[in-house]
Design a protein around this motif. Structure first.
Motif, short mmCIF file in Angstrom:
data_model
loop_
_atom_site.label_atom_id
_atom_site.label_comp_id
_atom_site.label_asym_id
_atom_site.label_seq_id
_atom_site.Cartn_x
_atom_site.Cartn_y
_atom_site.Cartn_z
N HIS A 117 -1.31 2.20 -12.27
CA HIS A 117 -1.21 0.78 -11.95
C HIS A 117 -2.61 0.17 -11.98
O HIS A 117 -3.57 0.75 -11.49
CB HIS A 117 -0.59 0.56 -10.57
N TRP A 138 7.14 2.65 -4.85
CA TRP A 138 6.28 1.47 -4.80
C TRP A 138 6.69 0.46 -5.85
O TRP A 138 6.82 0.78 -7.03
CB TRP A 138 4.82 1.85 -4.97
N ARG A 139 6.89 -0.76 -5.41
CA ARG A 139 7.19 -1.87 -6.32
C ARG A 139 6.01 -2.83 -6.28
O ARG A 139 5.81 -3.53 -5.29
CB ARG A 139 8.47 -2.59 -5.90
#
Length: 69
Positions: free
Chosen positions: A46, A17-18
């Motif tokens: 995050h 995941w970016r």
């Protein structure tokens, strides 16, 4: 909430995941997929916010999902 995701799944998610350049908002319906994503984001560290997404319908699920969220 519930049990954290398996370490292997969390590692694969974190590696793949970016995050976008701006804020992340998760539309959380209380269903399995959005709840799994919530747990992955939470465990990955995050920063994100959540909004409850109400699908509608006449079954008991929408009210139960809203209470859960």
């Amino acid at each position: 909430m519930s049990t954290p995701p398996e370490p292997d799944l969390l590692q694969r998610f974190t590696a793949a995941w970016r995050p976008p350049p701006g804020p992340v908002t998760l539309l959380l319906s209380g269903g399995g997929d959005s709840t799994a994503l919530f747990l992955l984001l939470q465990e990955s560290g995050h920063k994100f916010s959540c909004l409850h997404f109400h699908h509608g319908g006449t079954s008991a699920f929408p009210a139960e999902a809203e209470a859960f969220c």
